[in-house]
Scaffold this motif. Structure first.
Motif, PDB file in Angstrom:
ATOM      1  N   GLU A  24       0.844  -1.197   0.000  1.00 48.75           N
ATOM      2  CA  GLU A  24       0.000   0.000   0.000  1.00 48.75           C
ATOM      3  C   GLU A  24       0.883   1.254   0.000  1.00 48.75           C
ATOM      4  O   GLU A  24       0.584   2.231  -0.676  1.00 48.75           O
ATOM      5  CB  GLU A  24      -0.913   0.001   1.229  1.00 48.75           C
ATOM      6  CG  GLU A  24      -1.878   1.160   1.289  1.00 48.75           C
ATOM      7  CD  GLU A  24      -2.831   1.055   2.465  1.00 48.75           C
ATOM      8  OE1 GLU A  24      -4.034   1.278   2.248  1.00 48.75           O
ATOM      9  OE2 GLU A  24      -2.377   0.743   3.587  1.00 48.75           O
ATOM     10  N   SER A  25       1.979   1.192   0.721  1.00 51.41           N
ATOM     11  CA  SER A  25       2.899   2.324   0.796  1.00 51.41           C
ATOM     12  C   SER A  25       3.874   2.391  -0.369  1.00 51.41           C
ATOM     13  O   SER A  25       4.411   3.452  -0.665  1.00 51.41           O
ATOM     14  CB  SER A  25       3.711   2.251   2.095  1.00 51.41           C
ATOM     15  OG  SER A  25       2.864   2.336   3.206  1.00 51.41           O
ATOM     16  N   HIS A  26       4.130   1.235  -1.006  1.00 54.12           N
ATOM     17  CA  HIS A  26       5.113   1.145  -2.087  1.00 54.12           C
ATOM     18  C   HIS A  26       4.483   0.386  -3.244  1.00 54.12           C
ATOM     19  O   HIS A  26       4.508  -0.840  -3.256  1.00 54.12           O
ATOM     20  CB  HIS A  26       6.375   0.409  -1.626  1.00 54.12           C
ATOM     21  CG  HIS A  26       6.978   0.961  -0.382  1.00 54.12           C
ATOM     22  ND1 HIS A  26       6.601   0.548   0.880  1.00 54.12           N
ATOM     23  CD2 HIS A  26       7.924   1.917  -0.202  1.00 54.12           C
ATOM     24  CE1 HIS A  26       7.297   1.208   1.764  1.00 54.12           C
ATOM     25  NE2 HIS A  26       8.099   2.050   1.148  1.00 54.12           N
ATOM     26  N   ASP A  27       3.925   1.084  -4.184  1.00 51.54           N
ATOM     27  CA  ASP A  27       3.274   0.431  -5.326  1.00 51.54           C
ATOM     28  C   ASP A  27       4.348   0.042  -6.342  1.00 51.54           C
ATOM     29  O   ASP A  27       4.515   0.675  -7.387  1.00 51.54           O
ATOM     30  CB  ASP A  27       2.231   1.361  -5.952  1.00 51.54           C
ATOM     31  CG  ASP A  27       1.344   0.645  -6.943  1.00 51.54           C
ATOM     32  OD1 ASP A  27       1.357  -0.607  -6.975  1.00 51.54           O
ATOM     33  OD2 ASP A  27       0.634   1.324  -7.705  1.00 51.54           O
ATOM     34  N   ILE A  28       5.096  -1.002  -5.993  1.00 52.02           N
ATOM     35  CA  ILE A  28       6.236  -1.463  -6.792  1.00 52.02           C
ATOM     36  C   ILE A  28       6.190  -2.977  -6.922  1.00 52.02           C
ATOM     37  O   ILE A  28       5.419  -3.643  -6.245  1.00 52.02           O
ATOM     38  CB  ILE A  28       7.577  -1.060  -6.130  1.00 52.02           C
ATOM     39  CG1 ILE A  28       7.711  -1.697  -4.738  1.00 52.02           C
ATOM     40  CG2 ILE A  28       7.724   0.448  -6.062  1.00 52.02           C
ATOM     41  CD1 ILE A  28       9.072  -1.525  -4.092  1.00 52.02           C
ATOM     42  N   VAL A  68      13.027  -8.660  -0.382  1.00 51.22           N
ATOM     43  CA  VAL A  68      12.940  -7.210  -0.170  1.00 51.22           C
ATOM     44  C   VAL A  68      11.765  -6.884   0.752  1.00 51.22           C
ATOM     45  O   VAL A  68      11.893  -6.073   1.679  1.00 51.22           O
ATOM     46  CB  VAL A  68      12.809  -6.466  -1.516  1.00 51.22           C
ATOM     47  CG1 VAL A  68      12.393  -5.017  -1.318  1.00 51.22           C
ATOM     48  CG2 VAL A  68      14.104  -6.553  -2.300  1.00 51.22           C
ATOM     49  N   VAL A  69      10.622  -7.519   0.513  1.00 50.34           N
ATOM     50  CA  VAL A  69       9.454  -7.282   1.368  1.00 50.34           C
ATOM     51  C   VAL A  69       9.778  -7.701   2.798  1.00 50.34           C
ATOM     52  O   VAL A  69       9.538  -6.955   3.750  1.00 50.34           O
ATOM     53  CB  VAL A  69       8.214  -8.030   0.838  1.00 50.34           C
ATOM     54  CG1 VAL A  69       7.040  -7.868   1.795  1.00 50.34           C
ATOM     55  CG2 VAL A  69       7.844  -7.536  -0.555  1.00 50.34           C
ATOM     56  N   ALA A  70      10.351  -8.897   2.962  1.00 51.09           N
ATOM     57  CA  ALA A  70      10.675  -9.414   4.295  1.00 51.09           C
ATOM     58  C   ALA A  70      11.621  -8.477   5.040  1.00 51.09           C
ATOM     59  O   ALA A  70      11.429  -8.202   6.233  1.00 51.09           O
ATOM     60  CB  ALA A  70      11.291 -10.808   4.167  1.00 51.09           C
ATOM     61  N   TYR A  71      12.621  -7.990   4.337  1.00 50.27           N
ATOM     62  CA  TYR A  71      13.572  -7.068   4.958  1.00 50.27           C
ATOM     63  C   TYR A  71      12.857  -5.825   5.477  1.00 50.27           C
ATOM     64  O   TYR A  71      13.126  -5.350   6.576  1.00 50.27           O
ATOM     65  CB  TYR A  71      14.663  -6.680   3.946  1.00 50.27           C
ATOM     66  CG  TYR A  71      15.623  -5.652   4.473  1.00 50.27           C
ATOM     67  CD1 TYR A  71      16.678  -6.016   5.299  1.00 50.27           C
ATOM     68  CD2 TYR A  71      15.457  -4.297   4.167  1.00 50.27           C
ATOM     69  CE1 TYR A  71      17.551  -5.065   5.794  1.00 50.27           C
ATOM     70  CE2 TYR A  71      16.327  -3.344   4.661  1.00 50.27           C
ATOM     71  CZ  TYR A  71      17.375  -3.734   5.474  1.00 50.27           C
ATOM     72  OH  TYR A  71      18.227  -2.792   5.976  1.00 50.27           O
ATOM     73  N   ASN A  72      11.946  -5.300   4.683  1.00 47.45           N
ATOM     74  CA  ASN A  72      11.269  -4.049   5.032  1.00 47.45           C
ATOM     75  C   ASN A  72      10.180  -4.199   6.079  1.00 47.45           C
ATOM     76  O   ASN A  72       9.806  -3.210   6.718  1.00 47.45           O
ATOM     77  CB  ASN A  72      10.715  -3.396   3.766  1.00 47.45           C
ATOM     78  CG  ASN A  72      11.802  -2.719   2.976  1.00 47.45           C
ATOM     79  OD1 ASN A  72      12.237  -1.633   3.331  1.00 47.45           O
ATOM     80  ND2 ASN A  72      12.283  -3.364   1.931  1.00 47.45           N
ATOM     81  N   THR A  76      -2.114  -7.372  -7.962  1.00 49.33           N
ATOM     82  CA  THR A  76      -2.946  -7.452  -9.162  1.00 49.33           C
ATOM     83  C   THR A  76      -4.016  -6.368  -9.065  1.00 49.33           C
ATOM     84  O   THR A  76      -4.172  -5.719  -8.020  1.00 49.33           O
ATOM     85  CB  THR A  76      -3.638  -8.829  -9.258  1.00 49.33           C
ATOM     86  OG1 THR A  76      -4.486  -8.992  -8.104  1.00 49.33           O
ATOM     87  CG2 THR A  76      -2.629  -9.965  -9.340  1.00 49.33           C
ATOM     88  N   ASP A  77      -4.770  -6.183 -10.131  1.00 47.33           N
ATOM     89  CA  ASP A  77      -5.900  -5.240 -10.070  1.00 47.33           C
ATOM     90  C   ASP A  77      -6.892  -5.697  -9.000  1.00 47.33           C
ATOM     91  O   ASP A  77      -7.427  -4.872  -8.260  1.00 47.33           O
ATOM     92  CB  ASP A  77      -6.594  -5.150 -11.427  1.00 47.33           C
ATOM     93  CG  ASP A  77      -5.740  -4.428 -12.464  1.00 47.33           C
ATOM     94  OD1 ASP A  77      -4.809  -3.680 -12.075  1.00 47.33           O
ATOM     95  OD2 ASP A  77      -5.986  -4.622 -13.666  1.00 47.33           O
ATOM     96  N   PHE A  78      -7.098  -7.008  -8.902  1.00 50.18           N
ATOM     97  CA  PHE A  78      -7.984  -7.561  -7.873  1.00 50.18           C
ATOM     98  C   PHE A  78      -7.420  -7.258  -6.483  1.00 50.18           C
ATOM     99  O   PHE A  78      -8.163  -6.889  -5.572  1.00 50.18           O
ATOM    100  CB  PHE A  78      -8.146  -9.075  -8.089  1.00 50.18           C
ATOM    101  CG  PHE A  78      -9.095  -9.738  -7.139  1.00 50.18           C
ATOM    102  CD1 PHE A  78     -10.428  -9.392  -7.096  1.00 50.18           C
ATOM    103  CD2 PHE A  78      -8.645 -10.748  -6.295  1.00 50.18           C
ATOM    104  CE1 PHE A  78     -11.310 -10.016  -6.225  1.00 50.18           C
ATOM    105  CE2 PHE A  78      -9.511 -11.387  -5.431  1.00 50.18           C
ATOM    106  CZ  PHE A  78     -10.847 -11.022  -5.389  1.00 50.18           C
ATOM    107  N   GLY A  79      -6.096  -7.373  -6.331  1.00 53.81           N
ATOM    108  CA  GLY A  79      -5.453  -7.051  -5.062  1.00 53.81           C
ATOM    109  C   GLY A  79      -5.604  -5.590  -4.697  1.00 53.81           C
ATOM    110  O   GLY A  79      -5.826  -5.245  -3.539  1.00 53.81           O
ATOM    111  N   ARG A  80      -5.511  -4.714  -5.701  1.00 53.84           N
ATOM    112  CA  ARG A  80      -5.712  -3.285  -5.450  1.00 53.84           C
ATOM    113  C   ARG A  80      -7.157  -2.996  -5.028  1.00 53.84           C
ATOM    114  O   ARG A  80      -7.407  -2.174  -4.150  1.00 53.84           O
ATOM    115  CB  ARG A  80      -5.345  -2.479  -6.684  1.00 53.84           C
ATOM    116  CG  ARG A  80      -3.870  -2.337  -6.894  1.00 53.84           C
ATOM    117  CD  ARG A  80      -3.544  -1.420  -8.082  1.00 53.84           C
ATOM    118  NE  ARG A  80      -2.108  -1.296  -8.227  1.00 53.84           N
ATOM    119  CZ  ARG A  80      -1.334  -2.184  -8.830  1.00 53.84           C
ATOM    120  NH1 ARG A  80      -1.859  -3.265  -9.372  1.00 53.84           N
ATOM    121  NH2 ARG A  80      -0.029  -1.994  -8.901  1.00 53.84           N
ATOM    122  N   GLU A  81      -8.102  -3.662  -5.674  1.00 52.12           N
ATOM    123  CA  GLU A  81      -9.513  -3.501  -5.290  1.00 52.12           C
ATOM    124  C   GLU A  81      -9.740  -3.991  -3.863  1.00 52.12           C
ATOM    125  O   GLU A  81     -10.462  -3.366  -3.093  1.00 52.12           O
ATOM    126  CB  GLU A  81     -10.422  -4.264  -6.266  1.00 52.12           C
ATOM    127  CG  GLU A  81     -10.554  -3.609  -7.612  1.00 52.12           C
ATOM    128  CD  GLU A  81     -11.235  -2.252  -7.527  1.00 52.12           C
ATOM    129  OE1 GLU A  81     -12.298  -2.136  -6.888  1.00 52.12           O
ATOM    130  OE2 GLU A  81     -10.684  -1.283  -8.092  1.00 52.12           O
TER     131      GLU A  81
END
Length: 84
Positions: free
Chosen positions: A20-24, A30-34, A65-70
């Motif tokens: 949500e904070s990083h639309d990348i 990388v996710v685990a580290y952060n 995904t678009d579904f994830g964003r929704e």
């Protein structure tokens, strides 16, 4: 932020907060580290979320995904999620 989902684990919410904070696109490492979790566990959970259609994975790079964003926007109810 997303509502409580019965089959989510605690880290799933942290994963969503990260994206949500990083639309990348990002690797599980990388996710685990952060979010301060073990990479193998984050990778397992991202695969579960991918199976539910919330994330895509291209060569180890995960993206919403678009579904994830929704879902993240609160436009998808738990009963609309395929339980992995």
């Amino acid at each position: 932020m997303v509502e409580r989902v019965s089959w989510f684990s605690k880290v799933d919410y942290e994963i969503f907060l990260f994206f949500e904070s990083h639309d990348i696109g990002a690797t599980a490492k990388v996710v685990a580290y952060n979010i301060d979790y073990v990479p193998n566990y984050v990778n397992r959970r991202l695969r579960v979320l991918e199976d539910a259609g919330l994330f895509s994975n291209e060569g180890g790079i995960y993206e919403l995904t678009d579904f994830g964003r929704e879902f993240l926007a609160g436009n998808v109810d738990e009963d609309e999620l395929p339980e992995p």
